[in-house]
Motif scaffolding. Structure first.
Motif, short mmCIF file in Angstrom:
data_model
loop_
_atom_site.label_atom_id
_atom_site.label_comp_id
_atom_site.label_asym_id
_atom_site.label_seq_id
_atom_site.Cartn_x
_atom_site.Cartn_y
_atom_site.Cartn_z
N LEU A 197 46.15 34.13 46.60
CA LEU A 197 45.59 35.44 46.94
C LEU A 197 46.42 36.56 46.33
CD1 LEU A 197 43.44 36.98 48.53
CD2 LEU A 197 45.01 36.99 50.48
N ASP A 198 47.72 36.42 46.34
CA ASP A 198 48.61 37.46 45.80
C ASP A 198 49.43 36.94 44.63
OD1 ASP A 198 49.48 40.12 45.86
OD2 ASP A 198 51.31 39.58 46.93
N CYS A 201 50.78 39.34 41.55
CA CYS A 201 50.84 40.35 42.61
C CYS A 201 49.64 41.29 42.51
CB CYS A 201 52.16 41.12 42.52
SG CYS A 201 52.36 42.35 43.81
N ARG A 202 48.90 41.40 43.60
CA ARG A 202 47.76 42.32 43.70
C ARG A 202 47.92 43.31 44.84
NH1 ARG A 202 45.29 37.13 42.96
NH2 ARG A 202 44.32 36.93 40.91
N GLY A 203 49.09 43.38 45.43
CA GLY A 203 49.29 44.27 46.56
C GLY A 203 48.72 43.74 47.86
N SER A 257 39.21 43.37 45.41
CA SER A 257 38.27 43.50 44.29
C SER A 257 38.83 42.83 43.04
CB SER A 257 37.97 44.97 44.03
OG SER A 257 37.38 45.58 45.17
N ASP A 258 40.13 42.99 42.79
CA ASP A 258 40.74 42.32 41.63
C ASP A 258 40.68 40.81 41.77
OD1 ASP A 258 41.29 44.83 40.68
OD2 ASP A 258 43.38 44.85 41.32
N PHE A 259 40.92 40.31 42.98
CA PHE A 259 40.88 38.86 43.18
C PHE A 259 39.47 38.31 42.99
CE2 PHE A 259 40.12 35.37 46.22
CZ PHE A 259 40.95 34.42 45.66
N VAL A 260 38.46 38.97 43.57
CA VAL A 260 37.08 38.50 43.44
C VAL A 260 36.62 38.62 41.99
CG1 VAL A 260 34.71 38.95 44.16
CG2 VAL A 260 36.55 39.01 45.84
#
Length: 558
Positions: A197-198, A201-203, A257-260
């Motif tokens: 999930l991170d 790194c996506r915050g 949104s970045d992950f999806v």
């Protein structure tokens, strides 16, 4: 050891061939020994939180429960050790966790093999004792001999530390690659989503994972479906269908949104490429580019990611060649897409790629278990700081939503008790200097000179009485004071001696003083004398009105 590995591969191969007969979903994945142990740890921590309120579990308790779980599922005699606490609840929750995440452990696969095997398959390629030794880590694998010895076997040197670090980096990167690929096959696997999930790194910290987990529990779905549903509602929902601004996931919209978007891109690559080998290479390359983005050329993660990507690409090509060879040897032509099917190439390419990915993930599940259980279960941070892989127990240790009946924190309770109590009246009026300390604030009396009495021989008395609401006490009467002297309050005890006659007489006197013309003060000889001379100090000095004083006095009289 080679015979044991071949036996495990035979069991899994037969299971994949006939699993459609007993399973509801073809996307079911297999959990290896390490994944089984992590799932058991989460279940035990959840049970301890229900009993004691703490989401944690000791390593010794996990190992004892692990050994009992393996022997019980394999129908082997139990040891003489003590019965683990809440074992029945843990066993039931463990099975529920596997079913909820659409996964099976190796013991369930071995049990299903007995039902699904054909006559040409071997009778019992793997015994229960051998499987117990493999899962508990009692059998050495061929890859263990090639690894660097541990710190307990020989003194550490800089080169040895560097080699051990590179092995840890490659192991962590391989877990991340396989977790992304497993999400393409089985989106209900919450452990796979928790690992990626991170990463990168996506915050999305532990707070974001906590909110996502609560949302998934409220809707009864998996973590991946909860994240995708929220992002789709924001992107496609209108004003009346989009989640409100108070939604707990609103603060993590950018990271989710970045992950999806990244997972959508992987699914598009898998479906749009007909050749499974080319699709697999694209998937691995995109994942590698995302993990090493922004890293320098000398960073150890860059070299480790390149080595893991090359190994996975090579292994997928070998699996594809083996599947094509098995199809040719069987004499049955492979399934071909129907002519009337819409976008048949995409559907066919996606199914073939998923088949290769499932075979690759099955091989990863057959990897020998990790020997250092403490590092596997309780690592606070992964050895790769740039990727941000976090301990699974730390992610799932998120607190529940606060309720109104929950007690305050200890620090807040101590600060509340240590705060000194304020005694007396802290905020006082600007006229507080004229009141006595012993007088109550509700019985204060303000005294102001009248306009006519400012220059007269004797100033007319004036007193404004403040009485409490509902009080039957009479109004207070002020005393005559010389001009220029500071007024004092009348004590509340004198209010009982004043009647209606005193009030009427006071009003009449004030009216007469107002109607009298202003006169200059004179001495006994009749000669006017200025108040500023220093010779006459006994006489009170004349007070001159400042601008606005008469208006202010009239205001307070009202």
């Amino acid at each position: 050891m080679a015979s044991l590995e071949n036996s495990l591969k035979t069991v899994v191969k037969v299971f994949r061939r006939e699993c459609h007969r007993v399973l509801e979903s073809e996307m079911t994945t297999i959990r290896g020994a390490d994944s089984m142990l992590i799932a058991l740890q989460l279940v035990m921590a959840e049970a301890n939180k229900t009993e004691t309120g703490e989401f944690t579990v000791a390593l010794s308790d996990v190992i004892v429960t692990w050994q009992r779980l393996l022997r019980e599922k394999l129908h082997l005699p139990l040891s003489d050790s003590a019965h683990p606490e809440n074992y029945d609840i843990i066993r039931r929750e463990y099975d529920s966790f596997l079913k909820r995440t659409n996964t099976l452990d190796l013991i369930d696969v071995s049990r299903m093999y007995q039902q699904l095997r054909a006559e040409s398959d071997p009778d019992e390629p793997l015994s229960s004792v051998e499987l117990l030794q493999f899962l508990s880590g009692g059998v050495e694998s061929s890859t263990d001999c090639l690894q660097t010895p541990s710190s307990h076997d020989c003194p550490q040197t800089p080169s040895r530390n560097t080699s051990q670090y590179s092995l840890q980096v490659q192991g962590a990167l391989r877990r991340l690659f396989c977790s992304y690929l497993e999400l393409l096959v089985n989106t209900r696997n919450d452990l796979a989503l928790a690992q990626v999930l991170d990463a990168p790194c996506r915050g999305l910290s532990c707070v974001a994972f906590t909110n996502l987990k609560r949302q998934a529990r409220a809707s009864g779905t998996s973590l991946f479906l909860a994240a995708v549903s929220f992002v789709r509602a924001i992107q496609l929902g209108g004003k009346g269908y989009a989640p409100p601004d108070s939604h707990p996931l609103r603060g993590h919209l950018k990271g989710l949104s970045d992950f999806v978007r990244f997972t959508d891109h992987l699914q598009e690559l898998m479906g749009e490429t007909p050749d499974p080998s080319v699709a697999g290479e694209k998937l691995v390359s995109v994942i590698r580019a995302a993990l090493v983005k922004g890293l320098s050329s000398e960073h150890p993660v860059l070299a480790g990611a390149e080595g893991v990507a090359c190994d996975l690409k090579r292994r997928m090509c070998q699996i594809l060649d083996a599947q094509r060879g098995a199809a040719c040897d069987s004499g049955i032509s492979p399934a071909r897409p129907k002519v009337h099917a819409i976008n048949h190439a995409t559907a066919y390419g996606g199914r073939a790629t998923v088949k290769v990915l499932k075979a690759l993930l099955d091989e990863e599940a057959l990897s020998p278990p990790c020997r250092n259980k403490a590092e596997l279960l309780y690592r606070d941070q992964a050895p790769i700081d740039a990727i941000g892989e976090t301990c699974i127990l730390t992610l799932f240790r998120s607190p529940e939503a606060p309720t109104g009946c929950s007690p305050q924190a200890l620090r807040q309770r101590v600060q509340k008790r240590a705060k000194p109590k304020v005694s007396g009246h802290v905020i006082r009026s600007q006229f507080a200097c004229t009141y006595g300390e012993e007088e109550r604030p509700l019985s204060r009396v303000l005294r102001f000179p009248t306009r006519g009495g400012l220059e007269g021989e004797g100033a007319a008395p004036f007193a404004a009485a403040e009485c409490e609401k509902g009080s039957s006490a009479s109004s207070l009467v002020g005393q005559r004071v010389p001009l220029g002297s500071r007024g004092t309050n009348i004590r509340p005890g004198a209010a009982g001696d004043v009647g209606e006659a005193c009030k009427r007489r006071r009003v009449e006197e004030e009216g007469e003083v107002e109607r009298q013309p202003q006169k200059k003060r004179t001495l006994g000889t009749g000669v006017p004398r200025r108040p500023g001379k220093s010779g006459d100090r006994a006489a009170p000095a004349k007070q001159k009105l400042i601008s606005g004083q008469s208006k202010l006095t009239s205001f307070f009289r009202v």
